[in-house]
Design a protein around this motif. Structure first.
Motif, mmCIF file in Angstrom:
data_model
loop_
_atom_site.group_PDB
_atom_site.id
_atom_site.type_symbol
_atom_site.label_atom_id
_atom_site.label_comp_id
_atom_site.label_asym_id
_atom_site.label_seq_id
_atom_site.Cartn_x
_atom_site.Cartn_y
_atom_site.Cartn_z
ATOM 1 N N PRO A 86 -2.230 -38.580 14.207
ATOM 2 C CA PRO A 86 -1.371 -37.592 15.190
ATOM 3 C C PRO A 86 -2.081 -36.452 13.750
ATOM 4 O O PRO A 86 -2.144 -35.106 14.274
ATOM 5 C CB PRO A 86 -0.680 -37.697 14.011
ATOM 6 C CG PRO A 86 -0.026 -39.162 13.145
ATOM 7 C CD PRO A 86 -1.101 -39.858 13.869
ATOM 8 N N SER A 89 -4.347 -34.263 15.623
ATOM 9 C CA SER A 89 -3.891 -33.157 16.118
ATOM 10 C C SER A 89 -3.157 -32.330 15.987
ATOM 11 O O SER A 89 -2.964 -30.863 16.355
ATOM 12 C CB SER A 89 -2.464 -34.126 17.739
ATOM 13 O OG SER A 89 -1.598 -33.494 18.634
ATOM 14 N N ILE A 97 -0.167 -33.174 22.195
ATOM 15 C CA ILE A 97 0.110 -33.754 21.710
ATOM 16 C C ILE A 97 -0.007 -35.565 22.395
ATOM 17 O O ILE A 97 0.671 -35.164 23.271
ATOM 18 C CB ILE A 97 1.606 -34.164 20.903
ATOM 19 C CG1 ILE A 97 1.808 -32.577 20.642
ATOM 20 C CG2 ILE A 97 1.630 -35.944 20.618
ATOM 21 C CD1 ILE A 97 3.318 -33.006 19.678
ATOM 22 N N LEU A 101 -0.307 -42.399 19.437
ATOM 23 C CA LEU A 101 -0.757 -42.134 18.333
ATOM 24 C C LEU A 101 -0.212 -43.511 17.387
ATOM 25 O O LEU A 101 0.220 -43.991 17.328
ATOM 26 C CB LEU A 101 0.489 -41.368 17.946
ATOM 27 C CG LEU A 101 1.091 -39.779 17.998
ATOM 28 C CD1 LEU A 101 2.447 -39.525 17.576
ATOM 29 C CD2 LEU A 101 -0.273 -38.816 18.948
ATOM 30 N N LEU A 150 9.627 -32.566 18.666
ATOM 31 C CA LEU A 150 9.328 -31.979 19.174
ATOM 32 C C LEU A 150 9.395 -31.339 20.442
ATOM 33 O O LEU A 150 10.487 -31.050 20.696
ATOM 34 C CB LEU A 150 8.492 -33.517 20.046
ATOM 35 C CG LEU A 150 7.111 -34.118 19.218
ATOM 36 C CD1 LEU A 150 6.916 -35.110 20.310
ATOM 37 C CD2 LEU A 150 6.065 -33.947 18.562
ATOM 38 N N GLU A 160 4.587 -29.860 21.621
ATOM 39 C CA GLU A 160 3.777 -29.929 20.482
ATOM 40 C C GLU A 160 4.519 -29.323 19.315
ATOM 41 O O GLU A 160 5.591 -30.286 19.681
ATOM 42 C CB GLU A 160 4.442 -28.198 21.048
ATOM 43 C CG GLU A 160 2.883 -26.893 19.851
ATOM 44 C CD GLU A 160 3.389 -25.700 20.348
ATOM 45 O OE1 GLU A 160 2.358 -25.152 19.701
ATOM 46 O OE2 GLU A 160 3.990 -25.351 20.876
ATOM 47 N N TRP A 161 4.167 -29.466 18.451
ATOM 48 C CA TRP A 161 4.352 -30.215 16.974
ATOM 49 C C TRP A 161 5.348 -29.358 16.831
ATOM 50 O O TRP A 161 5.520 -27.947 16.810
ATOM 51 C CB TRP A 161 3.489 -30.257 15.677
ATOM 52 C CG TRP A 161 2.355 -31.337 17.020
ATOM 53 C CD1 TRP A 161 1.423 -31.900 16.794
ATOM 54 C CD2 TRP A 161 2.959 -33.241 15.890
ATOM 55 N NE1 TRP A 161 0.836 -32.701 16.803
ATOM 56 C CE2 TRP A 161 1.611 -33.631 16.027
ATOM 57 C CE3 TRP A 161 3.942 -33.298 15.496
ATOM 58 C CZ2 TRP A 161 1.556 -34.811 16.611
ATOM 59 C CZ3 TRP A 161 3.611 -34.403 15.504
ATOM 60 C CH2 TRP A 161 2.217 -35.148 15.716
#
Length: 299
Positions: A86, A89, A97, A101, A150, A160-161
């Motif tokens: 991660p 990313s 994402i 992960l 998220l 998206e983070w």
């Protein structure tokens, strides 16, 4: 001054439940390395699928030679290196994402490490199947925090983070370190992180009306700039939300969720106007439903 709309940027909460999947009994794990095999490195990992919620203990076969990645070697590479860190990313904050992960478990053999004359490093030997399963199961609450927070980018299937999910990643990384060897005492702190939705509330002047008219690629470029905005954001915002000592003599601040906010803003501003593409129309409908749900719930 432009009034910043009260946007509801959709989160991933309730989309998936994290479930620990034990290593199947019929799966043969490689033998544990011995002290003589100290070259092996961190071959044990935690895998997390952010779409299905499956979380598991994975061991690469350290006895298998993995050549430099090429087209003909891709299958071998993927079998030994599934998923993506991660960290890669997160550094590209607006990149969708990855579904899978991967977190390295900082285990090692009982060797004198680091070299003599340097501070000692806590020993954490390679985990057995049972220990690995128990360790991964202990990380489920942190993984749930990661996926629940998220952002969902309106009008797309992308995740998206957010500041909260990045904080959870940091906590899982810390728990995988030989210095913690588990989640006990690890806190998911968003210090030095901010969601763009909060940034525009603190500093409304950041909002640009032209964002409402941009196509996807233009919005993506704008989001990329805003995500690197520790160099561009209002100094007041950096003072209020940053952390000292991150960059030379300045204040460090990392911004997340800009792409999701921009797509939500465009859909909000479009309202009942003619929508030029299906994706934008879908985004508008999503936001209308979110606002309706907020009203129904009394929020």
């Amino acid at each position: 001054m432009r009034v910043t709309p009260a946007l509801t940027v959709p989160r991933n909460a309730d989309a998936v439940e994290i479930v620990h999947i034990p290593v199947p009994e019929d799966v043969d794990l490689p033998p544990l390395p011995t002290q003589a095999d100290s070259w092996v490195g961190h071959y044990q990992r935690v895998l997390l699928n952010v779409r299905t919620g499956e979380m598991s203990f994975f061991c690469a076969d350290w006895r298998v030679y993995v050549p430099v990645l090429g087209d003909e070697d891709r299958a071998v590479w993927k079998s030994q290196y599934p998923g993506e860190s991660p960290i890669n990313s997160m550094n590209a904050a607006t990149r969708p994402i990855p579904e899978l992960l991967m977190f390295f478990i900082d285990t090692w053999t009982r060797v004198d490490f680091p070299a003599a004359g340097r501070p000692s490093t806590p020993a954490w030997v390679y985990l057995t199947r049972e220990q690995g399963d128990a360790f991964v199961a202990s990380l489920v609450p942190l993984a749930q925090q990661l996926v629940d927070n998220l952002f969902r980018v309106p009008g797309t299937d992308d995740l998206e983070w957010s500041a909260e999910s990045v904080a959870a990643v940091r906590s899982i990384d810390a728990a995988c370190s030989r210095y913690h060897q588990g989640p006990r005492g690890v806190e998911a702190s968003p210090a030095g992180l901010i969601n763009f939705a909060d940034a525009v509330v603190a500093v409304p002047g950041l909002v640009r009306g032209e964002w409402a008219e941009m196509e996807d690629t233009e919005l993506d470029d704008a989001a990329d700039v805003l995500s690197r905005s520790r160099y561009h954001l209002d100094p007041q915002l950096r003072e209020e939300s940053g952390r000292p000592g991150d960059e030379g003599g300045g204040i460090g601040l990392k911004v997340y969720g800009a792409r999701a906010w921009l797509y939500a803003y465009r859909a909000h501003e479009a309202d009942d106007r003619l929508i030029p593409d299906a994706a934008r129309s879908q985004a508008v409908n999503q936001l209308r439903k979110a606002r309706s749900d907020d009203v129904d719930s009394g929020d």
